[in-house]
Design a protein around this motif. Structure first.
Motif, PDB file in Angstrom:
ATOM      1  N   LEU A  64     -24.083 108.705  38.650  1.00  0.00           N
ATOM      2  CA  LEU A  64     -23.244 107.534  38.929  1.00  0.00           C
ATOM      3  C   LEU A  64     -21.776 107.770  38.540  1.00  0.00           C
ATOM      4  O   LEU A  64     -20.875 107.419  39.315  1.00  0.00           O
ATOM      5  CB  LEU A  64     -23.795 106.290  38.234  1.00  0.00           C
ATOM      6  N   PRO A  65     -21.472 108.383  37.376  1.00  0.00           N
ATOM      7  CA  PRO A  65     -20.069 108.692  37.090  1.00  0.00           C
ATOM      8  C   PRO A  65     -19.462 109.649  38.118  1.00  0.00           C
ATOM      9  O   PRO A  65     -18.273 109.548  38.444  1.00  0.00           O
ATOM     10  CB  PRO A  65     -20.124 109.333  35.695  1.00  0.00           C
ATOM     11  N   PHE A  66     -20.276 110.565  38.634  1.00  0.00           N
ATOM     12  CA  PHE A  66     -19.817 111.471  39.686  1.00  0.00           C
ATOM     13  C   PHE A  66     -19.404 110.675  40.919  1.00  0.00           C
ATOM     14  O   PHE A  66     -18.351 110.930  41.524  1.00  0.00           O
ATOM     15  CB  PHE A  66     -20.949 112.448  40.004  1.00  0.00           C
ATOM     16  N   TRP A  67     -20.212 109.692  41.309  1.00  0.00           N
ATOM     17  CA  TRP A  67     -19.877 108.860  42.469  1.00  0.00           C
ATOM     18  C   TRP A  67     -18.607 108.055  42.210  1.00  0.00           C
ATOM     19  O   TRP A  67     -17.712 108.001  43.059  1.00  0.00           O
ATOM     20  CB  TRP A  67     -21.052 107.928  42.793  1.00  0.00           C
ATOM     21  N   PHE A  68     -18.530 107.424  41.042  1.00  0.00           N
ATOM     22  CA  PHE A  68     -17.324 106.668  40.711  1.00  0.00           C
ATOM     23  C   PHE A  68     -16.097 107.584  40.696  1.00  0.00           C
ATOM     24  O   PHE A  68     -15.002 107.183  41.107  1.00  0.00           O
ATOM     25  CB  PHE A  68     -17.476 105.978  39.358  1.00  0.00           C
ATOM     26  N   ALA A  69     -16.271 108.815  40.212  1.00  0.00           N
ATOM     27  CA  ALA A  69     -15.155 109.758  40.176  1.00  0.00           C
ATOM     28  C   ALA A  69     -14.673 110.097  41.576  1.00  0.00           C
ATOM     29  O   ALA A  69     -13.460 110.175  41.834  1.00  0.00           O
ATOM     30  CB  ALA A  69     -15.577 111.039  39.441  1.00  0.00           C
ATOM     31  N   LEU A  70     -15.600 110.315  42.505  1.00  0.00           N
ATOM     32  CA  LEU A  70     -15.212 110.604  43.887  1.00  0.00           C
ATOM     33  C   LEU A  70     -14.405 109.455  44.482  1.00  0.00           C
ATOM     34  O   LEU A  70     -13.467 109.678  45.257  1.00  0.00           O
ATOM     35  CB  LEU A  70     -16.454 110.872  44.740  1.00  0.00           C
TER      36      LEU A  70
END
Length: 265
Positions: free
Chosen positions: A116-122
């Motif tokens: 989820l942090p990866f998605w938010f980062a993108l």
């Protein structure tokens, strides 16, 4: 195998670049969610979630992403701090202790903590098409670290970095990757692409930290696969393994970069 790798790359690279540079915000969010959900599905397979559990897990994740996007949600500073702490302290400890993959509820929580942090980062790092070059430059840093480490390791690698996790990696390769990233980061700063607001010493430190985090992301996924007794996270990408195999370092580096951006500006 080589032919498969090339053909897959010829399809994926234009798709990725097209989405990165031309997709409107909503389409980019959906594309990023697809990448994260596919990696999450592969992670669930490693953790031996049943088909029913996996379907519910992915449905809940997709619903959260959709709700977060439509509601304009942002991760609060406390969560970004925990993400940063997780990659800078938790991941190295996990690798050192060689903890097995968690099961059931704990597995789901860890998966969300990774993806989820990866998605938010993108989404944070590419709010519109104007931000695409900077995100591509950051992604290229990860790819450069991997390629340089591979060739330097092949040429002069002798001391194994983590023989019980990834026997092919060496300290010499890691240092070669770090040197390449250091030169690249200084070039980016000089041209105003990334790190332009940092001093030269801070740029050097950022380059080294991101290189270490990139290696951690790769090693962590390698350890997950060893714990699960599999070679690739899946066979979704012919010649390349799975989506998680191709994004393991990006998951770590983009999350850490976004965490620092959100916490310190």
């Amino acid at each position: 195998m080589l032919k498969q790798r090339i053909l897959t790359a010829l399809v994926l690279l234009p798709l990725m670049l097209g989405m990165l540079f031309y997709a409107p915000a909503a389409l980019w969010a959906a594309f990023a969610a697809l990448i994260a959900l596919l990696a999450l599905w592969e992670y669930g397979r490693m953790c031996r979630l049943s088909e029913k559990q996996s379907n519910r897990y992915l449905a809940a994740s997709a619903f959260f992403m959709l709700t977060a996007y439509l509601g304009g949600w942002q991760l609060p500073p406390l969560i970004w701090f925990l993400v940063l702490l997780g990659w800078l302290a938790g991941a190295p400890l996990w690798l050192r202790r060689k903890w097995p993959l968690p099961q059931q509820g704990n597995a789901m929580l860890l998966g969300w903590g990774l993806l989820l942090p990866f998605w938010f980062a993108l989404l944070d790092l590419r709010p519109d098409t104007a931000a695409a070059p900077k995100l591509l430059a950051l992604m290229a840093l990860v790819w450069l670290a991997d390629v340089a480490a591979y060739f330097v390791g092949r040429a002069c690698g002798k001391r194994k970095l983590a023989p019980a996790i990834s026997p092919g990696k060496s300290w010499e390769g890691a240092l070669g990757g770090a040197a390449a990233v250091l030169v690249y980061a200084c070039w980016l700063r000089g041209n105003g692409w990334l790190f332009e607001n940092l001093s030269w010493p801070a740029t050097v430190l950022a380059a080294l930290v991101l290189t270490v985090v990139s290696i951690e992301g790769d090693l962590l996924e390698s350890w997950f696969k060893r714990s699960a007794g599999i070679k690739d996270s899946s066979s979704l990408l012919p010649g390349h393994g799975g989506v998680y195999d191709r994004t393991d370092s990006l998951i770590a580096v983009l999350a850490v970069y976004a965490a620092v951006q959100n916490l310190f500006g």
